[in-house]
Write a protein that holds these residues in place. Structure first.
Motif, mmCIF file in Angstrom:
data_model
loop_
_atom_site.group_PDB
_atom_site.id
_atom_site.type_symbol
_atom_site.label_atom_id
_atom_site.label_comp_id
_atom_site.label_asym_id
_atom_site.label_seq_id
_atom_site.Cartn_x
_atom_site.Cartn_y
_atom_site.Cartn_z
ATOM 1 N N LYS A 17 3.255 6.450 -7.105
ATOM 2 C CA LYS A 17 2.329 7.382 -7.744
ATOM 3 C C LYS A 17 2.782 8.825 -7.537
ATOM 4 C CE LYS A 17 -2.542 8.726 -7.971
ATOM 5 N NZ LYS A 17 -2.239 10.167 -7.927
ATOM 6 N N LEU A 18 3.201 9.127 -6.320
ATOM 7 C CA LEU A 18 3.679 10.481 -6.030
ATOM 8 C C LEU A 18 4.875 10.839 -6.909
ATOM 9 C CD1 LEU A 18 4.024 13.076 -4.185
ATOM 10 C CD2 LEU A 18 5.633 11.659 -2.911
ATOM 11 N N ARG A 47 0.835 -1.205 0.000
ATOM 12 C CA ARG A 47 0.000 0.000 0.000
ATOM 13 C C ARG A 47 0.864 1.248 0.000
ATOM 14 N NH1 ARG A 47 -1.736 3.789 3.273
ATOM 15 N NH2 ARG A 47 -0.552 2.971 5.053
ATOM 16 N N ARG A 48 1.887 1.267 0.847
ATOM 17 C CA ARG A 48 2.755 2.446 0.925
ATOM 18 C C ARG A 48 3.588 2.601 -0.351
ATOM 19 N NH1 ARG A 48 5.128 3.519 6.952
ATOM 20 N NH2 ARG A 48 3.286 2.954 8.156
ATOM 21 N N ASP A 92 2.782 1.679 -3.411
ATOM 22 C CA ASP A 92 1.919 2.195 -4.476
ATOM 23 C C ASP A 92 1.748 3.703 -4.358
ATOM 24 O OD1 ASP A 92 1.591 -0.297 -5.562
ATOM 25 O OD2 ASP A 92 -0.348 -0.687 -4.614
ATOM 26 N N SER A 93 1.536 4.161 -3.134
ATOM 27 C CA SER A 93 1.375 5.597 -2.915
ATOM 28 C C SER A 93 2.652 6.356 -3.242
ATOM 29 C CB SER A 93 0.971 5.841 -1.457
ATOM 30 O OG SER A 93 0.906 7.226 -1.177
ATOM 31 N N SER A 143 4.352 10.700 2.108
ATOM 32 C CA SER A 143 3.559 9.719 1.379
ATOM 33 C C SER A 143 3.751 8.300 1.897
ATOM 34 C CB SER A 143 3.922 9.770 -0.104
ATOM 35 O OG SER A 143 3.172 8.850 -0.846
#
Length: 234
Positions: free
Chosen positions: A79-80, A72-73, A75-76, A137
């Motif tokens: 994306k950032l 989850r982290r 992916d974030s 993020s």
């Protein structure tokens, strides 16, 4: 009238004499007089890019929970960084390993650790805000930061350093020969030893990741070195 024949032993002696006649003297070539010199060149180029290695580290009671949270982290974070249009964004490592604690000299399972690490490049004047946003993020570790120059600027600096090294080698040879009353004739061999561009690598570890936010980052200079060896006849 019969022709007079010479005895066979006279012919043998004549042939033997012909075989032992000395040939022309062989003159050994005189050795070449050579001087070997090595020149150095150095050129500085502005390091306008920042190469960053950072990542996410998560601990959980089960392997599934650790994997889910680090995914989850990650992916974030990816994306950032894509939104920030960083250069050369690359995943550099993914790990999942069990943790242990010790009690009474016995190894006892104590959950799992999952990590995800990546690398990217960003202009040094924007890298501070990118790292700040990455930490917010979900990044929990900054493994390394390296200041680097751009490709075209490095190539120009390397060419300049090589020219300086060649000129330095020739100047050294001229100084030595003139001091001995001699003069350079022609270059016999040329050897390019190196044209390297090592960069400074300040390290930022996981323990300082939280305090790295909002810290201004200023790129310095990257030194490009070259070495050329000449053999010159005199």
């Amino acid at each position: 009238m019969l022709s007079q024949q010479r005895p066979w032993h006279w012919l043998a002696l004549t042939t033997a004499a012909l075989l032992v006649l000395p040939g022309p003297a062989v003159t050994e070539p005189s050795p070449q007089r050579l001087i070997t010199v090595t020149g150095q060149g150095r050129e500085s180029v502005a390091a306008k890019l920042l190469e960053v290695n950072l990542g996410v580290e998560v601990q959980a009671a089960t392997a599934e929970a650790a994997q889910a949270e680090v995914s989850r982290r990650a992916d974030s974070l990816v994306k950032l960084l894509r939104d920030r249009r960083v250069e050369q964004l690359t995943t550099t490592g993914i790990t999942l390993s069990p943790r242990y604690r010790y009690r009474d000299n016995q190894q006892i399972p104590d959950g799992f650790t999952a990590t995800y690490s990546l690398q990217f490049r960003s202009p040094s004047n924007a890298a501070g805000s990118v790292i700040d946003a990455a930490i917010k993020s979900g990044s929990t570790r900054i493994d390394s930061i390296r200041f680097v120059a751009t490709g075209p600027e490095l190539e120009t600096a390397q060419a300049t350093a090589l020219r300086e090294a060649a000129a330095d080698a020739r100047q050294k040879a001229d100084i030595v020969l003139r001091s001995l009353g001699l003069s350079a004739q022609e270059i016999q061999t040329i050897q390019v030893n190196s044209a390297a561009a090592p960069g400074p690598v300040p390290q930022l570890r996981t323990a300082v990741a939280d305090s790295a936010a909002n810290v201004p980052i200023v790129g310095g200079e990257q030194d490009v070195t070259a070495s050329v060896t000449l053999q010159i006849r005199y």
